[in-house]
Design an enzyme around this catalytic site. Sequence first.
Site, PDB file in Angstrom:
ATOM      1  N   SER A 132      -0.315  -5.977  -3.981  1.00 29.41           N
ATOM      2  CA  SER A 132       0.517  -4.922  -3.398  1.00 29.41           C
ATOM      3  C   SER A 132       1.608  -4.562  -4.388  1.00 29.41           C
ATOM      4  CB  SER A 132       1.153  -5.399  -2.090  1.00 29.41           C
ATOM      5  OG  SER A 132       2.123  -4.455  -1.633  1.00 29.41           O
ATOM      6  N   TYR A 146       6.141 -11.217   2.691  1.00 27.49           N
ATOM      7  CA  TYR A 146       4.865 -10.591   2.349  1.00 27.49           C
ATOM      8  C   TYR A 146       4.824 -10.254   0.863  1.00 27.49           C
ATOM      9  CZ  TYR A 146       1.316  -6.850   2.165  1.00 27.49           C
ATOM     10  OH  TYR A 146       0.249  -6.060   1.833  1.00 27.49           O
TER      11      TYR A 146
END
Length: 237
Positions: A132, A146
Amino acid sequence: MRTLITGGTRGIGAATAHRLAADGHDLVLGYLSDEAAAAATRDKVRALGVSCEIVAADITTDAGIAALFEAAGPITGVVNNAGATYRYAPLVDTPADEIRRTYDVNLVGPTLVARAAVSALAEGGVIVNISSGAATLGSPGEYVHYAAAKAGIDALTKGLGLEVASRGIRVVAVAPGLTETDLHAATGDPGRIERMAPQIPLGRSSSPDEVAEAVAWLMSDKASYVTATTLRVTGGR
């Protein structure tokens, strides 16, 4: 070519399945619980003329990973895509059990999938991890934990890519930025894409298909000299 995609029936995973099917990949798609979405993706992929099987499996468990690879059989590639986030909040307001679950789904599980993939792949095999853009941005006020898990995916890609290069296996990653999936609504912020898009240098979010194109390239012979690195698909952010 036969490829296993974890989390392969929705969002970026489903777009990747469609794109790889167009390149002639037979597919095995893992999913957690949405059987209807899984069946719909399977049927669309089969309509492209390749074989496609779906497997319900939890990658945070040894049994789930074993079921995926048993169903997949001999494979030439793995797209390590399964992941999730559960809410947008500062770290101090995020429950400890949710942090642990986030690491299990986004780092521990994918690491174990990659471990199994090394044993399953022959020379010439490819592992594409889905990271990501958050991994380098940190995502303050949204999901620091995250982002940290995805930074671990980048480290996994680098280290494992170097570790297995002599075996003829490539390990690469794609780091999507702001992408049009149902993740944002599922975490309670359906307007996030519209709010965040002006911050992207290209001025917009990406589609899952744009991310899938990067995955397909990395899996192809056109990227045969690319390993142990992460390709950012973030619109310049």
